[in-house]
Design a protein around this motif. Structure first.
Motif, PDB file in Angstrom:
ATOM      1  N   ASP A   1      28.591  65.972  20.088  1.00  0.00           N
ATOM      2  CA  ASP A   1      29.821  66.087  20.459  1.00  0.00           C
ATOM      3  C   ASP A   1      30.726  65.334  19.692  1.00  0.00           C
ATOM      4  O   ASP A   1      30.348  64.555  18.994  1.00  0.00           O
TER       5      ASP A   1
ATOM      6  N   THR B   1      45.467  65.786  14.573  1.00  0.00           N
ATOM      7  CA  THR B   1      44.442  65.285  15.203  1.00  0.00           C
ATOM      8  C   THR B   1      43.166  65.143  14.430  1.00  0.00           C
ATOM      9  O   THR B   1      43.009  66.282  13.409  1.00  0.00           O
TER      10      THR B   1
ATOM     11  N   ARG C   1      39.533  55.861  19.837  1.00  0.00           N
ATOM     12  CA  ARG C   1      38.607  56.858  20.735  1.00  0.00           C
ATOM     13  C   ARG C   1      38.788  56.176  22.241  1.00  0.00           C
ATOM     14  O   ARG C   1      38.453  54.923  22.503  1.00  0.00           O
ATOM     15  N   GLY C   2      38.874  56.909  23.212  1.00  0.00           N
ATOM     16  CA  GLY C   2      38.898  56.381  24.656  1.00  0.00           C
ATOM     17  C   GLY C   2      40.296  55.962  24.950  1.00  0.00           C
ATOM     18  O   GLY C   2      40.571  55.507  26.217  1.00  0.00           O
TER      19      GLY C   2
ATOM     20  N   GLN D   1      39.102  64.982  13.834  1.00  0.00           N
ATOM     21  CA  GLN D   1      37.894  64.981  14.437  1.00  0.00           C
ATOM     22  C   GLN D   1      36.755  63.919  13.918  1.00  0.00           C
ATOM     23  O   GLN D   1      36.585  63.789  12.568  1.00  0.00           O
TER      24      GLN D   1
ATOM     25  N   SER E   1      43.448  60.269  23.056  1.00  0.00           N
ATOM     26  CA  SER E   1      42.078  60.552  21.992  1.00  0.00           C
ATOM     27  C   SER E   1      40.907  60.381  23.074  1.00  0.00           C
ATOM     28  O   SER E   1      40.045  59.509  23.225  1.00  0.00           O
ATOM     29  N   ASP E   2      40.825  61.470  23.814  1.00  0.00           N
ATOM     30  CA  ASP E   2      39.641  61.469  24.859  1.00  0.00           C
ATOM     31  C   ASP E   2      39.650  60.439  25.810  1.00  0.00           C
ATOM     32  O   ASP E   2      38.640  59.672  25.763  1.00  0.00           O
TER      33      ASP E   2
ATOM     34  N   ALA F   1      32.787  58.459  33.550  1.00  0.00           N
ATOM     35  CA  ALA F   1      33.077  58.471  32.176  1.00  0.00           C
ATOM     36  C   ALA F   1      31.729  58.107  31.379  1.00  0.00           C
ATOM     37  O   ALA F   1      31.798  57.327  30.334  1.00  0.00           O
TER      38      ALA F   1
ATOM     39  N   GLU G   1      30.747  58.926  27.719  1.00  0.00           N
ATOM     40  CA  GLU G   1      31.737  58.184  26.635  1.00  0.00           C
ATOM     41  C   GLU G   1      31.673  56.554  26.405  1.00  0.00           C
ATOM     42  O   GLU G   1      31.501  56.324  25.254  1.00  0.00           O
TER      43      GLU G   1
ATOM     44  N   LEU H   1      31.042  61.839  18.327  1.00  0.00           N
ATOM     45  CA  LEU H   1      31.202  61.114  19.407  1.00  0.00           C
ATOM     46  C   LEU H   1      30.134  59.908  19.277  1.00  0.00           C
ATOM     47  O   LEU H   1      30.242  58.618  19.482  1.00  0.00           O
TER      48      LEU H   1
ATOM     49  N   VAL I   1      34.902  63.768  19.177  1.00  0.00           N
ATOM     50  CA  VAL I   1      35.970  63.198  19.573  1.00  0.00           C
ATOM     51  C   VAL I   1      37.484  63.865  18.883  1.00  0.00           C
ATOM     52  O   VAL I   1      37.152  63.639  17.778  1.00  0.00           O
TER      53      VAL I   1
END
Length: 505
Positions: free
Chosen positions: A76, A63, A135-136, A65, A140-141, A185, A188, A68, A78
């Protein structure tokens, strides 16, 4: 197609071709490189070390990092899910080949699990094949807005409305889609766009230990790769953009042109059916297309039944099933069977199965987050028409130039009109001035990313090189054409591109 714009069929194609793990870090990896600059405030992200762990069948997972919001890197974060298959010849390893299969919303982790071993043998020897969920997306979150039943209703809704009542229903369900995303959401949605995902790729490049990026992107992955090159031209080693998206087009222009691409592919299917003999739909391509048009008109009035479950197979689901088959030429016999079953017995079982595959609906009625992520990225990437009336003008235009697919493709993006976050950034060409040569692959009869988009992107990029596949289906590299494979692999290994304008097929 309907909240599944630019979905790549690369994973499915890889599955059609497919006939002990280790832990720890590899040699020379997980270091911040010195040859590229690190943006101020992001030093901790660029300097992170990946903790690889075996994740079955020879793959390793980790993973990464990322912030966001890049404007607030201390806020924050992700977690970006990453997977790799190590290079087979460690002594001659060049680095990592980062990949993206398209979407937006497609899982790059799943893609590499399914397709890594179908890449060219020379690439597998010299590169770690790496995938990631943007992302999203997926692991991945993920953005999640809709339940299975809500998506069932959305996809079954008549997306070629014939009267104000049907238009009102479509608008209401599109607005509900957007409102659910705002509710579930909200934190995000402003940050899931392609520009942020491209910045994530540069952090991932550094975390993988590569001075510069080597990348293969398919379908929407070409847009992501071109955005990366635009933001980080000096960090490009070699980029292959297969099944290109034209970044200069507006959101609605893209949909209209995509609908025309599906019309081209449908005619290719019809011509193939006639030439193969005993085509059950007519003796000419025109007759076959006319027969399919009449069939869809009949389904609009009376949906098909299905043995798959209790859902009715509406015109929208039937069109989606047809479109799914046009992504991959190997599916054409399945489409022939599906249409025969539907026309002769009013049985839409196969068409429904194809439609479900298109949007990753599982047998238990749940969905992956592909649709939610797809809409979230598309809606934030480019400005959208201001209201229903403005949007309807594009749908009407699409119906004139693409009568079978136009309404379905264009109306599928209607939730973007009601999206809670809108961008003011107008579309523009990506030039990536100063980047190393970038190879753009276009397939002549590609249904989802029309060939002229590859021509346009190759022309916009200051170092663009066009490689053409004279064939059918969506994207070219994983179709196994020896000419495409050799040209692509040689370029990724040596960074020497094929001659601009080279045609394979």
């Amino acid at each position: 197609m309907r909240a599944a714009r630019f979905i790549s069929a690369a994973t499915v194609l890889a599955l059609a071709m497919v006939t002990g793990c280790s832990d720890g870090d590899g040699d020379g990896e997980n270091k911040t490189t010195s040859s590229t600059s690190v943006p101020s405030g992001l030093e901790s992200f660029y300097g992170q070390k990946l903790s690889w762990k075996g994740c079955d069948k020879g793959f390793e997972c980790a993973t990464v990092q990322v912030p966001l919001n890049y404007a607030e890197p201390s806020g924050d974060k992700v977690g970006i899910s990453v997977i790799r298959l190590r290079a087979e010849d460690g002594s001659r390893r060049i680095g990592s080949l980062l990949t993206n299969p398209g979407g937006p919303g497609g899982s790059g982790v799943d893609f590499v699990r399914q397709a890594a071993r179908t890449f060219g043998s020379d690439l597998r020897r010299r590169f770690d094949i790496v995938g990631f969920d943007p992302r999203g997306v997926a692991a991945s979150d993920p953005v999640r807005c809709n339940t299975g039943p809500q998506l069932d209703e959305f996809f079954a809704t008549d997306a070629s409305p014939d009267d104000p009542k049907e238009t009102k229903t479509l608008a209401a369900r599109s607005r509900a889609f957007a409102e659910r995303c705002k509710t579930k959401a909200a934190s995000e949605l402003p940050y899931v766009g392609t520009a942020h995902a491209a910045r994530d790729m540069d952090i991932l490049r550094a975390a993988l230990g590569d001075d510069k990026l080597t990348y293969y992107g398919a379908s929407y992955g070409t847009y992501l790769g071109a955005d990366y090159a635009e933001q980080f031209p000096g960090n490009v080693r070699a980029l292959v953009l297969d099944g290109a998206v034209d970044p200069s087009l507006s959101s609605t222009e893209l949909l209209v042109e995509q609908a025309k691409g599906f019309e081209t592919a449908l005619r290719a299917f019809a011509d193939n059916c006639v030439k193969s003999g005993n085509c059950p739909f007519g003796n000419s391509a025109d007759a076959v297309v006319a027969k399919i048009s009449s069939f869809l008109a009949a389904v609009d009035k009376k949906p098909l039944t299905s043995n798959r479950d209790q859902r009715k197979v509406t015109e929208s689901l039937a069109v989606m099933g047809i479109a799914r088959s046009l992504y991959v030429k190997e599916y054409w016999p399945v489409l022939r069977q599906a249409l025969t079953q539907a026309m002769q017995n009013s049985d839409g079982t196969i068409l429904l199965a194809l439609a479900d595959e298109m949007v990753e609906r599982k047998p238990n009625g749940t969905y992956s987050n592909q649709t939610d992520a797809n809409m979230a990225v598309n809606c934030i990437d480019k400005p959208n028409p201001s209201d229903l009336a403005a949007y309807k003008r594009y749908a009407d235009q699409a119906e004139k130039v693409a009568p079978r697919f136009g309404p379905f493709v264009v109306w599928g993006g209607l939730p973007c009109v009601y999206w809670p976050y809108q961008t003011k950034q107008e579309p523009k060409p990506f030039t990536a001035k100063g980047a190393a040569p970038i190879v753009v692959i276009g397939t002549i009869r590609d249904p989802a990313t029309p060939y002229k988009w590859a021509q346009k992107l190759a022309g916009q990029l200051s170092s663009g090189v066009l490689l053409t596949f004279n064939g059918d289906g969506h994207t070219a590299y994983l179709q196994g054409n020896p000419c495409i494979t050799k040209a692509t692999d040689d370029y990724l290994i040596t960074t020497d591109p094929p001659k601009d304008g080279t045609t394979c097929g």
